[in-house]
Design a protein around this motif. Structure first.
Motif, PDB file in Angstrom:
ATOM      1  N   THR A  21      62.894  43.845  73.520  1.00 20.91           N
ATOM      2  CA  THR A  21      62.739  44.856  74.576  1.00 20.91           C
ATOM      3  C   THR A  21      64.075  45.143  75.254  1.00 20.91           C
ATOM      4  O   THR A  21      64.422  46.292  75.530  1.00 20.91           O
ATOM      5  N   ALA A  22      64.842  44.090  75.515  1.00 19.51           N
ATOM      6  CA  ALA A  22      66.144  44.261  76.164  1.00 19.51           C
ATOM      7  C   ALA A  22      67.084  45.096  75.304  1.00 19.51           C
ATOM      8  O   ALA A  22      67.819  45.950  75.816  1.00 19.51           O
ATOM      9  N   LEU A  23      67.071  44.857  74.003  1.00 25.27           N
ATOM     10  CA  LEU A  23      67.957  45.606  73.101  1.00 25.27           C
ATOM     11  C   LEU A  23      67.503  47.054  72.950  1.00 25.27           C
ATOM     12  O   LEU A  23      68.331  47.962  72.836  1.00 25.27           O
ATOM     13  N   ALA A  24      66.181  47.273  72.964  1.00 23.15           N
ATOM     14  CA  ALA A  24      65.662  48.631  72.768  1.00 23.15           C
ATOM     15  C   ALA A  24      65.724  49.453  74.045  1.00 23.15           C
ATOM     16  O   ALA A  24      66.090  50.633  74.020  1.00 23.15           O
ATOM     17  N   GLU A  25      65.387  48.837  75.187  1.00 21.36           N
ATOM     18  CA  GLU A  25      65.287  49.577  76.451  1.00 21.36           C
ATOM     19  C   GLU A  25      66.606  49.656  77.215  1.00 21.36           C
ATOM     20  O   GLU A  25      66.783  50.505  78.070  1.00 21.36           O
ATOM     21  N   ARG A  26      67.525  48.732  76.953  1.00 25.46           N
ATOM     22  CA  ARG A  26      68.809  48.665  77.642  1.00 25.46           C
ATOM     23  C   ARG A  26      68.604  48.737  79.161  1.00 25.46           C
ATOM     24  O   ARG A  26      69.073  49.667  79.832  1.00 25.46           O
ATOM     25  N   PRO A  27      67.920  47.739  79.742  1.00 21.36           N
ATOM     26  CA  PRO A  27      67.610  47.772  81.181  1.00 21.36           C
ATOM     27  C   PRO A  27      68.853  47.579  82.036  1.00 21.36           C
ATOM     28  O   PRO A  27      69.888  47.091  81.573  1.00 21.36           O
ATOM     29  N   ASP A  28      68.730  47.941  83.313  1.00 23.56           N
ATOM     30  CA  ASP A  28      69.822  47.725  84.265  1.00 23.56           C
ATOM     31  C   ASP A  28      69.921  46.256  84.653  1.00 23.56           C
ATOM     32  O   ASP A  28      70.996  45.786  85.041  1.00 23.56           O
ATOM     33  N   LEU A  29      68.800  45.524  84.556  1.00 22.66           N
ATOM     34  CA  LEU A  29      68.784  44.118  84.967  1.00 22.66           C
ATOM     35  C   LEU A  29      67.575  43.429  84.339  1.00 22.66           C
ATOM     36  O   LEU A  29      66.546  44.069  84.089  1.00 22.66           O
ATOM     37  N   ILE A  30      67.707  42.131  84.074  1.00 24.75           N
ATOM     38  CA  ILE A  30      66.606  41.337  83.517  1.00 24.75           C
ATOM     39  C   ILE A  30      66.274  40.194  84.465  1.00 24.75           C
ATOM     40  O   ILE A  30      67.176  39.516  84.962  1.00 24.75           O
ATOM     41  N   VAL A  31      64.985  40.011  84.736  1.00 23.97           N
ATOM     42  CA  VAL A  31      64.504  38.819  85.435  1.00 23.97           C
ATOM     43  C   VAL A  31      63.946  37.894  84.369  1.00 23.97           C
ATOM     44  O   VAL A  31      62.950  38.215  83.716  1.00 23.97           O
ATOM     45  N   LEU A  32      64.590  36.744  84.168  1.00 28.68           N
ATOM     46  CA  LEU A  32      64.259  35.841  83.062  1.00 28.68           C
ATOM     47  C   LEU A  32      63.552  34.594  83.581  1.00 28.68           C
ATOM     48  O   LEU A  32      64.139  33.799  84.318  1.00 28.68           O
ATOM     49  N   ASP A  33      62.290  34.438  83.192  1.00 34.31           N
ATOM     50  CA  ASP A  33      61.532  33.232  83.538  1.00 34.31           C
ATOM     51  C   ASP A  33      61.872  32.152  82.514  1.00 34.31           C
ATOM     52  O   ASP A  33      61.767  32.379  81.313  1.00 34.31           O
ATOM     53  N   ALA A  50      75.101  36.797  73.942  1.00 35.20           N
ATOM     54  CA  ALA A  50      75.817  37.041  72.688  1.00 35.20           C
ATOM     55  C   ALA A  50      75.837  38.517  72.318  1.00 35.20           C
ATOM     56  O   ALA A  50      76.699  38.964  71.559  1.00 35.20           O
ATOM     57  N   VAL A  51      74.890  39.291  72.892  1.00 36.80           N
ATOM     58  CA  VAL A  51      74.780  40.695  72.498  1.00 36.80           C
ATOM     59  C   VAL A  51      74.835  41.677  73.664  1.00 36.80           C
ATOM     60  O   VAL A  51      74.879  42.884  73.449  1.00 36.80           O
ATOM     61  N   SER A  52      74.822  41.173  74.907  1.00 40.07           N
ATOM     62  CA  SER A  52      74.718  42.088  76.045  1.00 40.07           C
ATOM     63  C   SER A  52      75.351  41.492  77.294  1.00 40.07           C
ATOM     64  O   SER A  52      75.374  40.270  77.472  1.00 40.07           O
ATOM     65  N   THR A  53      75.831  42.368  78.153  1.00 39.20           N
ATOM     66  CA  THR A  53      76.358  41.949  79.459  1.00 39.20           C
ATOM     67  C   THR A  53      75.402  42.323  80.588  1.00 39.20           C
ATOM     68  O   THR A  53      75.781  42.323  81.754  1.00 39.20           O
ATOM     69  N   VAL A  54      74.149  42.653  80.243  1.00 34.92           N
ATOM     70  CA  VAL A  54      73.176  43.053  81.251  1.00 34.92           C
ATOM     71  C   VAL A  54      73.027  41.953  82.313  1.00 34.92           C
ATOM     72  O   VAL A  54      72.986  40.762  81.979  1.00 34.92           O
TER      73      VAL A  54
END
Length: 202
Positions: A21-33, A50-54
């Protein structure tokens, strides 16, 4: 919850779903549980980095200082300790977004109106205007289309995320509230102009 405070939210139930989802949607921010069913959250954080600076805010039940330091050293941008409130999470999200910035969402300036989408603040002729989350989203959407005619159908779809129908009167109500806060009326508009359709609008 975040979606009640003006954030568009996409959720994933497991680590690999979240990564896709993160790779497809390219969100502004992720809340990771960290308590994920298929993978330790720290491992997912490593894969994300390894793949994003989000920006990533970690949600964890562990409040030991060592754990917090390890998370920040692993390139988490911030953390919240469970249990936390929606207001606490929203404040963390806004703080992280202010720090990292968002080139995709610059300030909008229309006449004497200045709208900051990251801080979610509005200033009119230099004075801050207190808006509800929905009023902010409505004004932000309209300001981004300054000079264009925006239909109720578009507002319901894009701002309220509901289909056009019997709820369209809510647009009129919110526009009325917004006009009042901007110091104008439908008869004497400054920013919010109403265009009447000769036939049923689509």
């Amino acid at each position: 919850m975040p979606w009640a405070r003006g954030h568009a939210v996409a959720a994933a139930p497991a680590a690999m779903d979240g990564l896709q989802t993160a790779l497809a949607e390219r969100p502004d921010l992720i809340v990771l549980d960290l308590g994920l069913p298929d993978l330790d959250g720290r491992e997912l954080l490593r894969m994300l980095r390894a793949v994003s600076t989000v920006p990533v805010i970690v949600a964890t039940a562990r409040d030991e200082e060592t754990s917090m330091v390890q998370l920040l050293d692993a390139d988490a941008d911030d953390y919240v300790v469970k249990p936390y409130t929606a207001a606490q999470l929203d404040a963390r999200i806004r703080a992280v977004l202010r720090r990292v910035g968002s080139p995709a969402e610059p300030e909008l300036v229309v006449g004497g109106l200045r709208i900051d989408p990251l801080a979610r603040t509005v200033f009119l002729d230099g004075a801050e205007v207190e808006l509800t989350p929905r009023e902010f989203d409505l004004l932000h959407h309209l300001a981004g289309r300054a000079g264009q005619v925006v239909s109720k159908r578009e507002l319901l779809t894009e701002v309220w995320q509901v289909p056009y129908g019997s709820t369209d009167k809510t647009v009129d109500v919110h526009l009325s509230w917004l006009r009042r806060k901007l110091g104008e009326t439908a008869q004497e508009p400054r920013y919010l102009h109403t265009v009447r359709c000769a036939s049923p609008c689509r």
